[in-house]
Design an enzyme around this catalytic site. Structure first.
Site: not given
Lengths: 702, 702
Positions: B171-172, B214, B291, B295, B328, B340, B364, B369, B397
């Site tokens: 991912e990314r 994820n 996580k 999301e 996280r 957000r 983060k 993000d 990303e």
């Protein structure tokens, strides 16, 4: 031009010459390691004092460069490239001569009758192929003093099909990401593109379909055509043309039209304009490959048209150019009462004669889908007016991915050598494909590639042999599996005779071993989903023909799919001579038994065993045979690069573990139907059906 | 042990020593090329006549081997490894000494006071880090005669986070497939795993979370734990511990329980048992990264529990072991009225003090993000009783994937050096993270990795510098961006001063250039979907906060997100000193302007330009600056490996093309709101809004 700066092969080659180990497989069969036998090396060197070529084309330049690269490695010296031999002797002369006696344009002759070794062909590409042939002679330690070698390809379009997606993934790819770096192209050219082209050219492969048949319309945008053109520019000097898989509704998706109906004038114009745009960017573009009305992909049937309408529309767009349409016959309907086996024949046979002369219908070797062993597709021989291309799968979707060692040449050969009897005895599938039976104007063979971005190209180092074997057979299907295996081993792994023999023996037996522990006696398709795990119990899917039980039909009475007259009667699609071999359960060869018959569990087979016992014997023998492969491989250790040896040793351990898993999954699942014990001398599985299911379920977790 | 047979680095190293070109980037900064200055080489050789070490551990053995490998390359000779120096002098001695004066276990001291160079640490790992530090001295041509180097890491857990999936995708990820070959493990060990560990150890990275946040429950099955253990076995000799991202509902998915409620006794027992199983396979297992309720990922809130309940339950499972939980804080709700920006603070601040002492909350750097420029997350400093880890994103990303050259150290530093003022002036984010501000017992920093299976590891060769910079800053956040850049360039690209200067200059400016053409003045998140194309117009998504318009709030009056008291009042989450800097649109620094204010198009800014003109100036200057990067890069050609030079040249061309695309997309989209012309001296875009949209739409095609 400074070739030194351009080729990764060479550097690793020099390294290897010096140190002789740490083989990560990148060089494939083009290793060009220094010949250790000094007398032999000197003998070669005497015949290779210069390379004379009037390198007035990119392809001839490639030939000369490759020869120089190869000789630098094999002989340890730089052989000069000169424009003409003049009165000099003791060199290699590359010449194009329209009058050379070869059956076709790409054939070559290598002779050493006079003072020089001469490689001659009618075309630049033929000279390139001859060059690789000469190098192969040196790599396999053949004499060249009185060389007289001549060869022509039996099939015109020899292609790889890459099922590569825009996001870098490869459908059914097990060797990393796509080789094509779409987000970097066209500005950044990975040096690997050239090495890919070299490897293919060394086999005579002259075309590559670079994107998945489940195609994205992206590739037809101006943005992406620039990227495709950049690849074509790298491949062109190696005689390789680029083809695209096309998304049939592209005129709607990216063209803004309301329809993709192949008979609609606007649609025709859109494709004609698009084709013109493609040829402007890629003057030697090869053509289109199409998967339409197949597994959910759109196609002409969405508009009440047939496959011929769709294919012919594209062929017309290609009319002004030297390009072709390859239209796939891989179609089947989600009908629980139908037999998928019969679908392609039913949809295509009646279209024979209706296709434009630029169309080739591309048919998978078997009627289902690249199973470890399938009968040949009944379409072969049944479309005399329509050129049929063979589609083989090199990537091991159903053959153990990148962890099982399966040499595929015997599978390819088995299909090619089968007699269809459509024009009497000797009407082999090969003679259909090479055009000799029906006089096809176009002939083609395609292999679904097993290449990816992994350093070794193919994940399993031994899978390189499948790419090699496909290419060699595409050029000349009369070569034997053993000849090809020995060539490849000698060029790639070791030159030590005993080790060559041992490895060739493993390779030649490997496919039958796989069939034994995976789908013996004519079983097929015990998968769903990602194809990673045995799931013969699977009876849930969005389509009946995407379950496992659809294929094996196990029940309390027996096992197998009745395709005789009492069943689906798929056998009626074959000629009587073929049908006869298979329609009688008493005489049907065991490898095909369950393809055509529902056989009672306790039925005595020709071996004297019951079906159940025979199944057990196959599954156990197959799994045990992987143990044999491990033992044999262990013996060649002293002759093999240590890194490569460890790599294959590791994969064989996985294969052995998984072979037992396959055996256990099948037998534990079938046993309640058969209500029989595992026969002596075999020990019953150490786990339960629940255990093997739990393992398979892991592959369903995201 | 024959190291020659084991390391790919070495072979390419030898090759490079001999031939000096064809750099495919595989060796990273551990090139160890022969030092060309003979006097310098001889001087080093006099101090490196032997390596003395009592190699009674895997880690010390790695240290000695690495030193031998490095010296073999740098000095061109094999320095013997001996057990003890005895009375010998002129060598390098590696010793573990619990009494050495270092602030922590992993620190090292390198001295040359007596007759030998001595590398000392309290631990084996510290000796390994010292070894790499000494090699770095040699690689950067520093003297060692009177070396007195001493360093200790400021943060205890220095980790990479790999967002790698079971199917090999990342991912990314923009550099190929996952490094981890799950289908081949545990039987086949890719030699690359070791090279990965070496590279990380050279930076002091001591932990790696190998799977995506994820997360798949697969990794907790016995089948996969065996594979994870095989990786851990390779990493252990380099002081690197393995961590797993866990899927919170795993007790249901693979445990067969009816709930994953963290307060349920069966769930607790399941995790305790599972953790025991993990430690049996991997005795030095590092712990869990989670996580949850983020999301769409499940979590404790699904059962009416909070984040602390979830984290503490896992911490209890880890209680018998030396493992930690990294939980996280990346959470936000799909509420169109919410901001957000405020979500993590709102959900986590009130939990301060409620976490088990084995829990670290991983935050983060910014509140949204990983944007090219973000204010620091207001959580930093606001959880004095809860250790907070920094999560940076190394993979690009939002920073141009593998085609844009962005050196990230300035971004990392910008965040770390920002003052939170939570305990008065000097309360920098770095002091929160390193524990010095609140006395955290656990300190951690994580970088989302940019590594993949591409030969160069990171796709863009220059992105290796971001891996390097993250690692060096994780060890010592006081190092300057320039120091790190020069170190990396010297070790990786060239030692020629002028070229080093030129490249360092490009690198240090590159992040600001990217911000200028991508998201100037505090714009953010002009993406949807795959993040591959500019889509500031996007207003359709399954969630309002997954559109682009949510972030920039462009309308006919102006541009930007009002986060002052008249708007979402997110600024209230910061201390007054911070708030003061940003809350007044007149004085807010321009880089943060649109993060906090909705500014009228014709508002005059501190530069004397209107907002619209300032925007245009930034976008045009940014895109033009990529042209400057190209020119600067062209100048270093003579000092750079030709393959690498061509590679970066190609990527810069793509970057320039795309920078103009970004500029055009933003300005053509905003112009109808602003109703202003492109100001002189800039030329208006050569295309229309429809053109740039069409280009973006290509990335939506499958």
């Amino acid at each position: 031009m400074n070739f030194l700066k351009r080729s990764r092969f060479l550097f690793i080659l020099l390294l290897s010459v010096t140190y002789g180990y740490a083989d990560d497989g990148y060089r494939l069969w083009l290793k060009y390691d220094l010949i250790r036998d000094v007398a032999k090396r000197d003998a070669y060197a005497r015949s290779a004092q210069f390379i004379a070529v009037n390198a007035n084309s990119l392809v001839l330049k490639s030939a000369a460069e490759e020869l120089q690269t190869g000789l630098r490695g094999l002989l340890g010296k730089t052989v000069p490239i000169i424009a003409t031999a003049g009165s000099r002797s003791g060199g290699i002369v590359l010449t194009v001569n329209k009058n050379v006696a070869q059956p076709n344009e790409e054939g070559y002759a290598i002779t050493n009758r006079s003072t020089n070794i001469t490689i001659t062909s009618k075309t630049d590409a033929g000279v390139l192929y001859g060059t690789f042939a000469l190098l192969r002679q040196l790599q396999t330690a053949q004499p060249v003093e009185r060389i007289a070698l001549s060869s022509s390809p039996k099939i015109r379009y020899r292609m790889l099909n890459h099922w590569d997606n825009t996001n870098g993934t490869i459908e059914r790819g097990y060797a990393g990401e796509s080789l094509w770096k779409w987000f970097e192209l066209p500005e950044t050219i990975d040096p690997r593109y050239k090495d890919y082209a070299r490897a293919n050219a060394s086999l005579g492969i002259n075309g590559t379909v670079i994107n998945n048949v489940n195609a994205s319309a992206r590739f037809l945008t101006a943005e992406y055509l620039e990227k495709v053109a950049a690849l074509a520019n790298v491949f062109r000097p190696y005689g390789i043309r680029v083809y695209l898989s096309v998304y049939f509704p592209a005129p709607k998706t990216i063209g803004g039209l309301k329809t993709a109906d192949p008979l609609d004038p606007d649609v025709k114009k859109w494709w004609a304009d698009k084709t013109k745009e493609i040829y402007k960017a890629i003057p030697d573009f090869g053509g289109f490959l199409v998967k339409a009305n197949s597994e959910g992909e759109p196609g002409p049937q969405d508009y009440g048209r047939d496959h011929a309408d769709g294919a012919n529309m594209l062929a017309e767009a290609l009319a002004p150019y030297d390009g072709i349409v390859l239209w796939r016959a891989f179609v089947y309907k989600a009908d629980p009462k139908a037999d998928r086996f019969k679908a392609a024949y039913e949809e295509f046979k009646h279209l024979d004669g209706k296709f434009n002369k630029k169309v080739i219908v591309q048919v998978k070797n078997g009627p289902i889908d690249f199973q470890p062993r399938e009968p040949f597709s009944p379409l072969f021989g049944n479309m005399p007016k329509t050129p049929l291309a063979m589609e083989f799968q090199i990537t091991q979707e159903y053959m153990g991915f990148a962890t099982h060692w399966v040499y595929e040449a015997p599978l390819f050969k088995e299909c090619l050598e089968t007699d269809t009897y459509v024009a009497g005895k000797g009407s082999t599938v090969a003679r259909v494909i090479d055009g000799s039976l029906h006089g096809y104007q176009l002939t083609a063979i395609a292999g679904v590639a097993n290449t990816g971005s992994d350093r070794s190209w193919t994940g399993h180092p031994m899978a390189q042999a499948n790419w090699y074997a496909f290419g060699r057979l595409a050029w000349d299907h009369t070569l034997s599996s053993e000849t090809i295996a020995r060539e490849w081993i000698t060029m790639t792994l070791t030159k030590e005779t005993k080790a060559v023999n041992t490895i060739a023996d493993i390779m030649l037996k490997s496919r039958n071993i796989y069939v034994q522990y995976n789908t013996p006696l004519g079983l097929s398709r015990p998968w769903t989903g990602a194809h990673f795990a045995p799931e013969p119990w699977q009876n849930q899917s969005s389509r009946p023909d995407w379950t496992a039980v659809y294929y094996h039909r196990a029940d309390s009475t027996g096992l197998g799919f009745d395709r005789t007259a009492t069943g689906s009667n798929a056998l009626a699609q074959y000629r009587p001579e073929v049908r006869q071999q298979w329609e009688n359960a008493e005489t049907c060869p065991l490898p095909y038994l369950l393809w055509f018959h529902h056989v009672p569990w306790m039925k005595k087979l020709s071996t004297g065993r019951t079906l159940w016992d025979e199944l057990c014997t196959h599954f156990y023998t197959g799994a045990d045979s992987v143990g044999w492969m491990q033992q044999q491989w262990a013996q060649v250790k002293p002759s093999i690069d240590p890194e490569l040896f460890a790599n294959v040793t590791g994969r064989l351990a996985t294969q052995h573990k998984e072979a037992i898993w396959w055996r256990d999954a099948w037998l534990l699942y079938l046993q309640p139907f058969a209500r029989q014990p595992i026969p002596a001398p075999f020990k019953k599985p150490e786990r339960t059906l629940e255990d093997v299911k739990r393992l398979a379920d892991i592959y369903r977790l995201r």
